[in-house]
Design an enzyme around this catalytic site. Structure first.
Site, PDB file in Angstrom:
ATOM      1  N   ASP A 425       1.003  66.064  -8.034  1.00 36.03           N
ATOM      2  CA  ASP A 425       0.635  65.820  -9.424  1.00 36.03           C
ATOM      3  C   ASP A 425       0.822  64.333  -9.714  1.00 36.03           C
ATOM      4  OD1 ASP A 425       0.221  67.218 -12.280  1.00 36.03           O
ATOM      5  OD2 ASP A 425       1.682  65.592 -12.493  1.00 36.03           O
ATOM      6  N   LEU A 426      -0.121  63.736 -10.458  1.00 35.91           N
ATOM      7  CA  LEU A 426      -0.065  62.311 -10.760  1.00 35.91           C
ATOM      8  C   LEU A 426       0.815  62.060 -11.977  1.00 35.91           C
ATOM      9  CD1 LEU A 426      -3.823  61.326 -10.250  1.00 35.91           C
ATOM     10  CD2 LEU A 426      -1.945  61.225  -8.597  1.00 35.91           C
ATOM     11  N   ASP A 468      -5.062  66.563 -12.954  1.00 36.35           N
ATOM     12  CA  ASP A 468      -4.544  65.562 -12.005  1.00 36.35           C
ATOM     13  C   ASP A 468      -3.721  66.220 -10.908  1.00 36.35           C
ATOM     14  OD1 ASP A 468      -2.522  66.391 -13.638  1.00 36.35           O
ATOM     15  OD2 ASP A 468      -1.646  64.416 -13.938  1.00 36.35           O
TER      16      ASP A 468
END
Length: 821
Positions: A425-426, A468
């Site tokens: 996950d960003l 994301d």
């Protein structure tokens, strides 16, 4: 042979030969494509017509010859001559009327018909007792040459590679009949002239009388035959005309069709096609008519029932090497089937075929509709890929990952292999999306996908789950190799991203779950990798963690918080407290800021303890709408009670401001609560304005158009852009409390505050200082010409009822600046 000819009977004999030849040729040519039983019957009838015509021409020609000889008839020989002519005519027409006859076959047919004419002539002459003593061989050979050449020429013109309809075919049959009539008449009359007889006896009167009776009988018979043949010829003409019209319509349909069309016989032979087939398969149209169905198409086997196919089709092999069974076409009737076609150059391409059956001349004819579906297959493959791939990044999507992961786990179970699942996950992507816009966010996601692909092996799989979030499936990994991959990904994403001249940075939080220690099913592995990722994010982000069972407790807390916040929103557990904003110069109440609290089990929880969880669970927009509506309602309630109007400030987050319907929602809250827009002030943090000044200013202008005030909150806490400060249509600047805390202790900090206040006043903004807790800070702010202040020096945030008492006091006992010092 001495004697004279009756010209009328001579012409009548030729006309009989001409019309019988035309009728026989027309019937044989028209029904050449009929079923075997019908074809044999019609060919037999054509042979009878031509044979009787040859015999009738001979009989009338004998009557046309006026001689002193005595003529009588042998009935047996007469019947033999008729039978010989009919048999030879049938055999010759049967040979000539076969499909696509060659020169040898037509020559053989001409010889057979010629033999029938010769045999009939001499047997007929013998039947009438007119056999000659000697022959003039030159005339006899000339008659034979004319008969043979005329017979061959007539069959060649009438049957050589021509369609069975059309004006050209009609004219060719006329010419062929004329040639056949000339062959019969020429052979007969020259053969008559070639005969010589010995001494002639005296012709009795009864023979002359009988001769006149025979002549009248011949004329009557000839006219009857001509009348009957005329009916056949006229009917044939109108049939030709009707056929030409139908053929023109059929050709028009074939020429205008967008799909390929084949007419196929019961053996799979191609009878006719339209131009589209030539272009589709790369064959000349004429060559297609010589091919078999399996030369072009792979005909799927199957089906049942009687489709009318001949067993002669069984065993025919196409380019694919399989035999075409009898049931192959039967199973395709009235259905659409996708199969393979072969072009002339040997290339294969996908086609869709459908078949219908009609009856033609007593046997089945199949119409095959062929459609090139190459483009459709490409579109379907594109759609299939779209169903398996993420449209933005081109990576595989969630469903494809689940399918591949399940397959890999099945293989690993038998081979005791290992599989790693990485959930990535960003960190900070939402801020990038809100700050720089969705175009920048989309580009960043695409670039992230490219970088991740360069971090893994060819046998590994990178997929985007949405938003994301990315999942990577690693084959045959150990904890050490999985860690190496994770480090490689963190380093790859640490490099800045650039778009439209802007620099953006994100970091990944990665969770890793290994098979079989962390789970044995695709669902469980993904879930545990997600749990590890979330724990990595809570532990500071930008690193990776392997899944452990202890992580479930932490995740459980987050899940419980989400459920509890939803329940709090439903059960009205949120409260608003109000902090006063006072004038530094006069001590008057300038406004009030609405602050969110959560009343849980009798305890008020500040927003700072749960607002991050609300944003992470996606509940923040809903809570924000409640805050805005409640603040507007309370302000209107105070106004209705007669209290003075003050500005009501409400904090909004970047997430809320990015909502497409946010401006509409503000307008709806004002209308619903009947609050005047000029008394509502929305506070945004300076972090919102980083990098996306122009786009954010457009959204702020929409809010200004409603009449509300805007405040830039926590100024000085981050790296706000002075350009944004110049462009943004804000009415108020709120100085962060951390700037105020050192006021009076640091000259440099005081100088910076003085510059900021001067800049804001120069832009027409009101300046409010946050976090004022001491009188000395208030004095310095007064010296710096700050407009207002808020903080614990003026009191703790209070409930609506308590704040109403402050409003009452403000209403009746206004304080001056000395009273608050």
């Amino acid at each position: 042979m001495s004697g004279t000819y009756n010209v009328y009977l001579v012409l009548l004999s030729y006309l009989i030969a001409f019309m019988s030849a035309y009728s026989a040729f027309d019937l044989a040519r028209r029904l050449s494509a009929a079923a075997a039983r019908v074809r044999r019957l019609c060919l037999g009838l054509a042979g009878v017509i031509l044979g009787i015509g040859i015999w009738a021409m001979h009989f009338v020609a004998i009557l046309a010859y006026e001689t002193s000889l005595s003529i009588h008839y042998d009935s047996l020989l007469m019947l033999l001559s008729v039978g010989f002519a009919v048999t030879a005519s049938w055999a010759g027409l049967a040979c000539a009327s076969r499909p696509a006859p060659g020169l040898r076959r037509l020559l053989a047919s001409g010889c057979i018909v010629f033999a029938g004419v010769v045999g009939m002539h001499f047997i007929g002459m013998a039947a009438m007792g007119m056999g000659g003593d000697r022959y003039h061989w030159l005339l006899l050979m000339l008659g034979a040459a004319i008969g043979l050449a005329g017979s061959f020429g007539a069959l060649f013109v009438s049957f050589r590679s021509q369609p069975a309809g059309g004006r050209n075919s009609y004219l060719r049959r006329l010419l062929g009949a004329a040639m056949m009539g000339g062959a019969i008449a020429g052979l007969h009359y020259l053969s008559m002239e070639a005969m010589t007889f010995g001494s002639v006896g005296h012709l009795h009167q009864r023979f002359r009388h009988a001769g006149h009776q025979d002549e009248m009988l011949g004329i009557i018979l000839a006219n009857c035959i001509i009348f009957l043949l005329s009916i056949i010829v006229i009917r044939g003409y109108f049939l030709d005309r009707r056929y030409r019209e139908g053929e023109a319509f059929r050709l028009a349909v074939l020429e205008s069709a967008l799909d390929g069309i084949l007419l196929v016989d019961h053996q799979g032979g191609i009878m006719e096609c339209n131009p589209v087939m030539g272009g589709m398969f790369g064959y000349p149209r004429e060559e297609l008519a010589t091919l078999h169905l399996t030369d072009l198409l792979e005909v799927p086997a199957g089906g049942s029932g009687d489709g009318g196919l001949s067993t002669e089709a069984e065993g025919r092999e196409g380019p694919s090497g399989f035999a075409l069974p009898v049931e192959a076409i039967r199973g395709l009737l009235d259905s659409r089937v996708e199969t393979t076609g072969w072009r002339a150059d040997g290339t294969a391409f996908p086609v869709e075929i459908s078949l219908t059956r009609t009856e033609g001349f007593g046997r089945p004819v199949f119409t095959v509709f062929v459609r090139d579906i190459t483009d459709r297959r490409k579109a379907e493959e594109h759609i299939r890929q779209m169903a398996l791939r993420d449209p933005l990044t081109g990576l595989y999507n969630r469903s494809y990952l689940q399918e591949k992961l399940s397959s890999a786990l099945s293989r690993a179970e038998g081979s005791r292999g290992t599989i790693g699942v990485m959930f990535l996950d960003l960190d900070g992507f939402k801020s990038i999306n809100d700050t720089f816009g969705h175009d920048s966010g989309d580009m960043l996601l695409q670039e992230v996908g490219e970088r991740l692909l360069h971090c893994v092996r060819e046998e590994d799989l990178v997929s985007r789950q949405g938003g994301d979030e990315f999942i990577v499936m690693l084959s045959g990994v150990t904890p050490g190799t999985a860690s190496s991959f994770a480090v490689r990904m963190i380093e790859a994403l640490a490099r800045p991203f650039y778009y439209a001249g802007r620099e953006m940075t994100v970091t990944p939080s990665i969770g890793i779950a290994l098979y079989p220690s962390a789970g044995t099913s695709a669902h469980v592995l993904v879930k545990h990798a997600d749990t590890a990722m979330y724990q990595a994010k809570l532990n500071g982000k930008n690193h990776f963690l392997f899944y452990t069972a202890e992580m479930e407790a932490s995740l459980s807390q987050q899940t419980k918080l989400e459920a509890r916040l939803k329940l709090a929103l439903q059960q009205d557990e949120f409260r608003l407290h109000y902090a006063p904003v006072m004038s530094v110069q006069t001590g008057r109440l300038l406004g009030v800021e609405a602050l969110l609290r959560w009343e849980r089990d009798g305890v008020l929880i500040p927003a700072g303890q749960f607002i991050a969880g609300a944003e992470a669970t996606g509940l923040l927009p809903g809570i924000g709408r409640w805050v805005l509506r409640e603040a507007c309602r309370q302000h209107r309630s105070w106004r209705n009670a007669g209290h003075p109007a003050v500005t009501m400030s409400v904090n909004i987050s970047a997430r809320e401001l990015a909502e497409e319907d946010f401006v509409e929602g503000v307008g709806h809250a004002l209308k619903e609560t009947e609050m005047q827009a000029e008394w509502l002030q929305l506070e945004i943090t300076e972090e919102i304005g980083r990098g996306r000044a122009t786009r954010l200013c457009d959204r702020l202008k929409e809010l200004k158009a409603l009449g509300v005030r805007l405040s830039l909150d926590d100024f000085g806490a981050g790296a706000a852009s002075l350009r944004f400060l110049q462009l943004a249509p804000v009415d108020e600047l709120k100085l962060d409390g951390r700037l105020i805390a050192a006021l009076g202790e640091c000259p440099a900090r005081q100088a910076m505050l003085e510059a900021l206040i001067s800049l804001a006043h120069g832009r027409g903004m009101q300046v409010i200082a946050e976090g004022v807790e001491r009188s000395g800070q208030l004095e310095k702010l007064r010296e710096l010409a700050c407009d207002g202040a808020q903080g614990y020096w003026f009191g703790q945030p209070m409930a609506a009822g308590e704040f109403e008492r402050l409003l009452s006091y403000e209403r009746y006992h206004r304080k001056d600046s000395s009273q608050i010092s």
